[in-house]
Design a protein around this motif. Structure first.
Motif: not given
Ligand code: SF4
Ligand code: SF4
Ligand code: SF4
Lengths: 782, 180
Positions: A61-64, A67-68, A79-83, A91-92, B12, B97, B128, B134-136, B138
Motif C-alpha cells: 500500500f503506497y503512501l506517497p 505527488d512528484l 505522478l498523482s491520479k494515474g499519471k 506512482m506505484a 503535497p 489500503n 501520506v 489520492k493516487s490509488f 481516485f
C-alpha cells in the motif's frame, strides 16, 4: 589449508550460477560437511519467486510523500491520479523505487562500514586473524552460510563475503536509474534483496569487531554499564565519540590506558560507537542515542568531539565551534570540510587544536586520532571550563516573554510539540511545560532553523535549559552488547518458540525518531517481558530501553536477565548486531529443526515464516539503514512494526484478513492446499499509538504451525491487551481459532459465544505442516 | 489562516484540497454520497473542545445518518465508553489500503465507498494515507478532511482552525445533518 581460487563463471552449473564474480570458496567447505545448497551467492533474480509469494499475500500500500518525482532532468513529473512521468514510470513504481533506494543506501552503508573496518583490522592483525565470536557459537555466521555458502574463519574470509555484497549492492543501485525497472513488485523484490544483503553486511561487521576487539562473546551476562548524561563526571576532561565505527574510539581508550589516564578522562559516546565502545571497555559511558546529540554537544560537557560515520549531525562542526570543542573526523565518509592532517606530526596537530588555531582536523589513522583526542582533551579542559550554550532559568523566562505565539516553531516540529503553549507558561515563570517536552523532542533542531521564529528564539536549547535537572538525573544501567546467541540457548528454547509456548520473540531495534516520549519504548517492552516473550534489542532502541526506571527504580536491564529465554532482555549490541537477531531465527531452523543451512535461503525463510513467532519493532525508525534492516526481516518472513514516522518510508506490506483466498498454504505432508489463516496478518506496518503496537505484537506472533497450546497462549495475550486498550474482544478472533483447543481456557465461554455468532467452523486441518514452497511437499497429491 | 499544510514541510504537489469555507458544505457532500464512511483516529479522543471531544460530534453525525464509523488506533474504547459501537476498528494503514479496493466496503455490500470523511489521525500519517488514496482510489473515492488542520491530499479539507472554530464547524455539520 589449501585455497582454491577460480572464476565462478567458468564453473556454471545448475546449482551454482553467478555472473562474473570471482570468489574464493575452496577452503570454506573443507571443514563444513554440509553439501552446498540450491542458491549460493544469489543474484537479484534468484529469489524473485519467493518474494512474489510473499508480496502476493502482503501487497504494497503506497503512501506517497509527495505527488512528484524529481529524480532526473526530464522532471519534475506529477505522478498523482494515474499519471505517468516523462520516462513512463507510474506512482506505484516510483514509490517502490524509493523503497529500493532507501534499502540499497542502507545496505551500502553497512557494507561500506564493514569494508572500512575489516580493511583496518586486516592491516593491523592480518588476513589470517581468526574469527572468534564465542566458543559456544558453532554456527558463527548464519547469514554468510545461508546466503553465500561461505563459512568464514578469518578476517580475510570476510573480505570475500564483502566482494559479493558489494557486487549485489551496485546492481541494486543501478536499478534505481531512470529507464530501468518499471514494475513495482519487481522493485519490491529488489528491495528485499537489498535487505538480505544488508544482514549479510551486518554480520560481517560484527563478526570482525567481536573477534578483533575482543567484545563479549555471546555472553548473557555481559557487564552492566553506565548510560545517561548524568552518569558522566563533568569534573574531568570529557571525550565524546559519535557514530558507528568503533576502532578509532577503541584507540582512544588504548592510548588513555597506555598513558595511565583512563581514570582521569571520561570517554563517552552517542549512537552505536558508544554502544560498541562499552563492549570494548566497561569504563566507557553512553551519553545517549542519536536524539541526544545536539543537547549533549550544546551542554558543553565534551571537551573534544570525535566523529566517525553514520547518523552524525552534518552541522556537527558548527555545533562544536559554538562550544569551543575541537572536532576530529576519523573517517573519509565525513570530512566536514576539515584539513586532512593524518600525515602531520602529532605534536603539531595537538598544538593547533589546543591553541584554537584550527576548529578541527581529519585524522584517518585510528591510533593517531586516539593520541590526539586524548592529549587535546587534557590540553583544552582547563581553558574551556565546560562552557556550553544552554540558558539559565532566568534567561528562559526573559526569552519566553518575547514569544508572540505565532505557532511557527510548532508547525516545523516533526512531532508538533506544543512549544507556544509551553513558552506562554514559561513567560509566567512556569518552566514545567517546557521541561515536559524533553523526552518527546527528538533533538532535530528544526524549530531553531534560520527564519522559523520571528524573534530568533532557540527553542531546542530552551527546552534543554528548562530540563537541566532531568539531564543531571539521567543515570541508568544498560547491559553492554553480548553479540550472538549461543547454540545451546537456541536448543533450549527452540521447541518452546516453534510450539508457541514462548509466545514470541521480539526484536526491538532502530533509531530514536520517536513520535512521543522515548520512554514509550520501554513501556511497550516491559509489558512483553512480564508476559515472558523473548526480547532482543540493538542500537538506539537498546539505549532508550535502558533510559527508564521501573517501579522498583531499576532499568529493564537490571530487572531482567540477558539470556535468550522467555522474560529476558537480550541486548545484542549496535546496529550491526541486528544480524544476531535475524541470525537467531535462522539458527532455530538450522540447529533446532535441523534444516540445511548451506545456500538454502528459501527453505529457511519458509520455515521461519511458518513456525518462528518473531516480530520486529522499530518505534523510532528513521534511517535508510533501518529500512534495509526491516527489509532483511521481511524476506525471512518476519513481520515488522514501525512507529508513525515509519509511514514516511512510503509503503506498507499489508495482508487482507478479510480475503480468505489469500491465506492458503500447502500441507507439506500431503501436497494439499490448506487454509492457514492470516498468521501473521501483515509483513510491514506503521501504527500510530503504543497501545496499537502492543496489541499487534502478540497478533503478529501467530504462525500457521503453532500448536494448539501455543496458539491459545498467543490468543490469550492478544485478547487481553485488546480488551485493555480497545475495551472489547477483537472481532477477528474467529480467524485465529482453528479448533476449540486453540481457545484459552479462561475465556472459553466468551469466545465460544462469539464463534457461534460468526458462524465459525473448525478448520479441517488445524495443524498442517505448512509451507509456501511446493518443492518441499513430501508426497504429491494424486 | 491560509490553506497551507499545518506541518509546514508537508508539501503535497500541484493538486491541493479545496478549502471548506462553509461547514454546511459537508452535509451537502454527505447527502450526495451513495456510500460514505467516517474514519476516526486517536487524536479525536485527545482534544478537549470545552468538556467534549470531536468524538462526541462524530457520534451525533453517525447517529443521525447511519454512516458507518471506522476507528483507527485504539480509538474504539472511547466510542464504547459513550455507548456507541463503531462498525469496524482497524489500523489507519488497513483502512487506507482497503479504501483503494473498488470491491471493498465496511459492510461488504454496495462496494466501494465513494466518500470518506477523515479526522483524528496523526497529522503526517493522515497526510501520506490521503496521498495514497489520492493516487490509488481516485477512480471511485472522494476524501474530506474534518481535521483541525488543513490536509492537502484530500479532495476537500477544513483550513487550519482554532479549537473554537473547529468546535463550531463540527457543531454546524452535526446540526445540519440532524435537521435532515
Ligand atoms: S525519473 Fe521519470 S518520473 Fe522521475 S523525474 Fe525523471 S522522467 Fe520524471
Ligand atoms: S528540536 Fe525538538 S522541539 Fe525542536 S523541532 Fe525538533 S523535535 Fe521539535
Ligand atoms: S516561533 Fe518563536 S514567536 Fe513563534 S511561537 Fe515559537 S517561540 Fe513563539
Amino acid at each position: 589449508m589449501k585455497k582454491v581460487r577460480f572464476k565462478v563463471d567458468e564453473l556454471e552449473s545448475d546449482i551454482f550460477k553467478i555472473a562474473g564474480l570471482e570468489a574464493t570458496v575452496g577452503e570454506f567447505y573443507e571443514e563444513w560437511e554440509e553439501a552446498i545448497g540450491p542458491t549460493p551467492m544469489p543474484d537479484i533474480s534468484t529469489f524473485r519467486e519467493w518474494d512474489r509469494i510473499l508480496l502476493n499475500r502482503y501487497k504494497p500500500f503506497y503512501l506517497p510523500f509527495c505527488d512528484l518525482c524529481c529524480l532526473c532532468t526530464m522532471g519534475k513529473c506529477d505522478l498523482s491520479k494515474g499519471k505517468r512521468g516523462a520516462c513512463g514510470l507510474d506512482m506505484a513504481a516510483q514509490q517502490s523505487r524509493i523503497v529500493l533506494l532507501a534499502c540499497a543506501i542502507g545496505a551500502a552503508t553497512h557494507a561500506g562500514h564493514g569494508r572500512h573496518m575489516v580493511k583496518e583490522l586486516v592491516s593491523k592483525l592480518g588476513k589470517d586473524h581468526p574469527l572468534d565470536i564465542g566458543s559456544s557459537v558453532l554456527i558463527e555466521a548464519p547469514h554468510s552460510r545461508l546466503i553465500t555458502g561461505i563459512k568464514p574463519k578469518t578476517l580475510g574470509d570476510l573480505e570475500d563475503i564483502l566482494d559479493y555484497a558489494e557486487t549485489e549492492i551496485s546492481q541494486l543501485l543501478s536499478c534505481c536509474h531512470t529507464g530501468q525497472e518499471g514494475d513495482n513488485l519487481d522493485f519490491e523484490s529488489k528491495a528485499f534483496h537489498a535487505g538480505m544483503i544488508d544482514h549479510l553486511a551486518l554480520e560481517v561487521s560484527d563478526l570482525a569487531q567481536i573477534s578483533a576487539l575482543n567484545f563479549p562473546k555471546a555472553d548473557p551476562e555481559a557487564p552492566l554499564v553506565d548510560i545517561g548524561i548524568g552518569s558522566i563526571d563533568t569534573s574531568k576532561p570529557v571525550i565524546l565519540v559519535i557514530g558507528h565505527n568503533v576502532p578509532p574510539a577503541a584507540a582512544i581508550f588504548d592510548y588513555m590506558e597506555d598513558s595511565g589516564l583512563e581514570d582521569n578522562i571520561e570517554l563517552t559516546g552517542i549512537c552505536c560507537t558508544a554502544l560498541d565502545l562499552t563492549r570494548y571497555t566497561k569504563k566507557a559511558k553512553i551519553a545517549g542515542p542519536l536524539s541526544h546529540q545536539l543537547r549533549f554537544v550544546r551542554s558543553g560537557i565534551a571537551d573534544v568531539i570525535v566523529v566517525d560515520e553514520q547518523c552524525i549531525r552534518t552541522d556537527i562542526l558548527e555545533e562544536a565551534k559554538k562550544v569551543n570543542a575541537p572536532l576530529i573526523s576519523t573517517n573519509y565518509k565525513n570530512f566536514q570540510g576539515l584539513p586532512n592532517r593524518t600525515d602531520d606530526p602529532t605534536d603539531e596537530i595537538v598544538r593547533d587544536l589546543v591553541g584554537g588555531r584550527s576548529p578541527g582536523v581529519v585524522i584517518l589513522d585510528s591510533d593517531k586520532a586516539g593520541e590526539v583526542a586524548t592529549r587535546v582533551a587534557m590540553g583544552v579542559f582547563p581553558k574551556r571550563k565546560k562552557s556550553g550554550i544552554i540558558p539559565e532559568e532566568s534567561e528562559i523566562i526573559e526569552y519566553a516573554k518575547k514569544c508572540t505565539k505565532c505557532l511557527s516553531c510548532q508547525r516545523v516540529c516533526p512531532n508538533y510539540v506544543p512549544l507556544p503553549e509551553a513558552m506562554e507558561a514559561a513567560a509566567k515563570g512556569n518552566l514545567q511545560p517546557l521541561s515536559d517536552l524533553y523526552e518527546s523532542c527528538i533533538g532535530c533542531g528544526r524549530c531553531e532553523a534560520e527564519g522559523v521564529c520571528p524573534n530568533d528564539l532557540k527553542l531546542h536549547t530552551i527546552i534543554i535549559g528548562a530540563s537541566k535537572s532531568k539531564m543531571k538525573d539521567e543515570k541508568f544501567k544498560i547491559r553492554s552488547g553480548r553479540g550472538a546467541i549461543q547454540d545451546s540457548e537456541i536448543r533450549a528454547v527452540g521447541a518452546s518458540i516453534v510450539m508457541g509456548e514462548i509466545p514470541g520473540v521480539i526484536g526491538i531495534v532502530g533509531c530514536s525518531n520517536y513520535p512521543g516520549s522515548w520512554k514509550d519504548n520501554a513501556f511497550i517492552i516491559e509489558e512483553f517481558l512480564k508476559r515472558r516473550f523473548i526480547v532482543t534489542t540493538s542500537g538506539c532502541a537498546a539505549m532508550n530501553l535502558g533510559m527508564y526506571k521501573n517501579e522498583e527504580g531499576l532499568s529493564l536491564y537490571e530487572a531482567y536477565p540477558g539470556v535468550f529465554d522467555g522474560g529476558s532482555l537480550v541486548n545484542c549490541g549496535s546496529c550491526v548486531s541486528n544480524a544476531h537477531i535475524s541470525g537467531a531465527a535462522i539458527k532455530i531452523a538450522s540447529i533446532f529443526a535441523r534444516r540445511k543451512l548451506n545456500s538454502n535461503y528459501e527453505e529457511i525463510a519458509d520455515y521461519i515464516y511458518n513456525r518462528v513467532g518473531a516480530v520486529g519493532i522499530s518505534w523510532g525508525a528513521m534511517s535508510q539503514k533501518a529500512a534495509a534492516i526491516a527489509s532483511g526481516f521481511w524476506r525471512l518472513g518476519i513481520p515488522v512494526i514501525v512507529g508513525p514516522h515509519g509511514s514516511k518510508y512510503r509503503r506498507a506490506l499489508l495482508g487482507r484478513k478479510d480475503k480468505d483466498e489469500d491465506w492458503y498454504s500447502i500441507d507439506a505432508r500431503t501436497g494439499k492446499s490448506v487454509y492457514t489463516g492470516p498468521a501473521p496478518e501483515h509483513l510491514f506496518i506503521a501504527v500510530e499509538t503504543k497501545e496499537e503496537a502492543m496489541t499487534l505484537i502478540p497478533k503478529l506472533s501467530m504462525r500457521p504451525n503453532d500448536t494448539t497450546k501455543g496458539r491459545s497462549i498467543k490468543i490469550n495475550h492478544y485478547i487481553d491487551l485488546h480488551k485493555r486498550f480497545y475495551g472489547i474482544v477483537p472481532d477477528d478472533i474467529p480467524l485465529f481459532v482453528r479448533t476449540t483447543a486453540d481457545i484459552p481456557i479462561t475465556m472459553k465461554d466468551e469466545i465460544l459465544k462469539i464463534l457461534k455468532e460468526k458462524d465459525w467452523k473448525e478448520s479441517e486441518v488445524p495443524t498442517p505442516d505448512p509451507t509456501l514452497l511446493s518443492r518441499l511437499v513430501r508426497k504429491k497429491e494424486g | 489562516m491560509a490553506a497551507e499544510p499545518w506541518q509546514r514541510y508537508e508539501i503535497p504537489g500541484p493538486i491541493k484540497a479545496a478549502v471548506i469555507k462553509n461547514p454546511e458544505m459537508v452535509s451537502i457532500l454527505l447527502k450526495k454520497a451513495k456510500k460514505p464512511v467516517l474514519i476516526v483516529g486517536h487524536e479525536a479522543a485527545e482534544i478537549d473542545l470545552g468538556g467534549k471531544t470531536p468524538i462526541d460530534h462524530i457520534i451525533r453525525i453517525a447517529r443521525a445518518t447511519n454512516i458507518p464509523v471506522v476507528t483507527t488506533a485504539h480509538t474504539m474504547a472511547e466510542f464504547l465508553k459513550r455507548d456507541f459501537k463503531p462498525a469496524a476498528s482497524m489500523t489507519s494503514m488497513d483502512i487506507g489500503n482497503r479504501l483503494t479496493d473498488p470491491e471493498w466496503s465496511v459492510s461488504g455490500e454496495d462496494a466501494p465507498h465513494d466518500l470518506a470523511l477523515i479526522l483524528g489521525m496523526t497529522y503526517y500519517v493522515g497526510f501520506v494515507i490521503e496521498a495514497g488514496l489520492k493516487s490509488f482510489a481516485f477512480n471511485h473515492l472522494k476524501t474530506v478532511s474534518l481535521d483541525r488542520y488543513y490536509q492537502p491530499h484530500c479532495n476537500w479539507s477544513f483550513p487550519n482552525l482554532s479549537i473554537e472554530e473547529w468546535d463550531r464547524y463540527l457543531t454546524i455539520i452535526a446540526q445540519e445533518i440532524e435537521k435532515k
